[in-house]
Design an enzyme around this catalytic site. Sequence first.
Site, PDB file in Angstrom:
ATOM      1  N   HIS A 168      69.881  18.511  63.521  1.00 17.37           N
ATOM      2  CA  HIS A 168      70.774  18.012  64.573  1.00 17.37           C
ATOM      3  C   HIS A 168      70.294  16.662  65.095  1.00 17.37           C
ATOM      4  O   HIS A 168      69.174  16.234  64.826  1.00 17.37           O
ATOM      5  CB  HIS A 168      70.816  18.994  65.751  1.00 17.37           C
ATOM      6  N   GLU A 218      65.884  18.492  66.467  1.00 18.32           N
ATOM      7  CA  GLU A 218      66.630  17.424  67.134  1.00 18.32           C
ATOM      8  C   GLU A 218      65.900  16.135  66.783  1.00 18.32           C
ATOM      9  O   GLU A 218      64.878  15.786  67.373  1.00 18.32           O
ATOM     10  CB  GLU A 218      66.674  17.639  68.646  1.00 18.32           C
TER      11      GLU A 218
END
Length: 471
Positions: A372, A434
């Site tokens: 992500h 992330e």
Amino acid sequence: MKKFGFMAVLLFVFILAFPHNGQAAAGSAKIVLDDKELSLSGNAKVENVNGNVMIPLRVVGENLGFDVAWEKKTRTVTIQKDSKVMKLVVGQKTAEVDGKKTSMNIAPILRTDTVIVPIRFVSEEMGLTVYWDNQKKIVNLYTPNFGSGNGDAGTGAGNGTNPDAGSGAAAQVDGISFSDNRLMIAVTGKAKVNDFKMSGPDRIVVDLENTGFSDTFSSASLDQNKTGSLDVNGYPDVSKVRYSLYNSNPSTVRIVIDLNYSKNYKLTNDNGLYIVDLNTSDSGTPSKPGTSGKKIVVIDAGHGDHDPGTTGVTGKKEKDFNLAMALKVGKILEQDSNFEVVLTRSDDTFLELKERAKIANDLKADVFVSIHANSAGSSAATGSETYYQREASKTLANVMHKHLVQATGLKDRGVRYGNFHVIRETKMPAVLLEVGYLSNKNDEAALFSESFQQRVAQGIADGIKEYLGVQ
């Protein structure tokens, strides 16, 4: 991202239902809790913010019996019921639930006199089942003990039945993807399956009788003629995958693999995950995942299709970054004979969160890595984070984060606990990466740099290799 009352996967039913180019359409929606419409007044509205559905926290919380308190100075909302305490800060994506940190897809937003929060947080932390009645434009919320007749939320049964599913549909197609020369079809319910080969041109056909498309699938992936397709690149056997609501009585979903030449295959069903495996010899014997003795690695590109994820400062979409990274990681690992790599999606398609976890669980994967890009209310936020949910995943998280930070060169934001469905419901060690912040112009520029992506993909692959002891 999701037992049953906590299935945050159903968030995406909402995302599909609302246009992504504004908030007006979402703002006119009703919220119904256990078949009772909630009163929305003032600024209390349902909103779509960059593809994330947000609902007024006070309205839902108070109707569930929570005490809701607002501290203006710190911009903190505290909601409490019995021993459960949740604290959220406007503009911050990290909330505190019973003393533990948990992450949200998007930070709470203050709208004059009310705070709106992502519906995913409500479904995960307040124990609600959620689905969308697209015909009546109603957000339906159900508490776990609500007794029912409303059918299975999210499957198309009951009041939320998809009108395009066809009459008599007992099962629903939730997702279709193609990866590692295998077509994967995620089905909820009992379908009658008929598969066969055809020539002139060569193709493989899979018919699922008594089956329709789920609301989440059909709203995003079917045109007005109830047909759709996947562009399949990089596989010499296949030119395209097509699907349609082939018949309405009985309701039948047909999926066709257009071949470049005649090809043997094997169809298997593992608890509703149908796999058409083209990795066969001339005798038709498939190389079934998990039987080769290789390590199975599932790489998950977050978001996809109608769900763009977050949007960068120059308009770049998270889903595109996630996919580019997953493809690069997959390509690196596939060059190592020790690994069998499966991508949850290999193009711009959509899979529900539960299907991403199901693919990994059904394949009995050794590791699961979800990729992500992040976002924050402040453009100053920068850096890389690695999330785990289960203690069994912590070692993997530490190893992956070490390689991630070395590869990105961005600020080290640490290894963190996160209650995301895909790392909670997977049964093997699983992490969510992330990589950087699209809300930061420097991070965004780096994330969409080819050299940066290649370097980080190598870092992710190296982390997986180190954890699995394959060097």
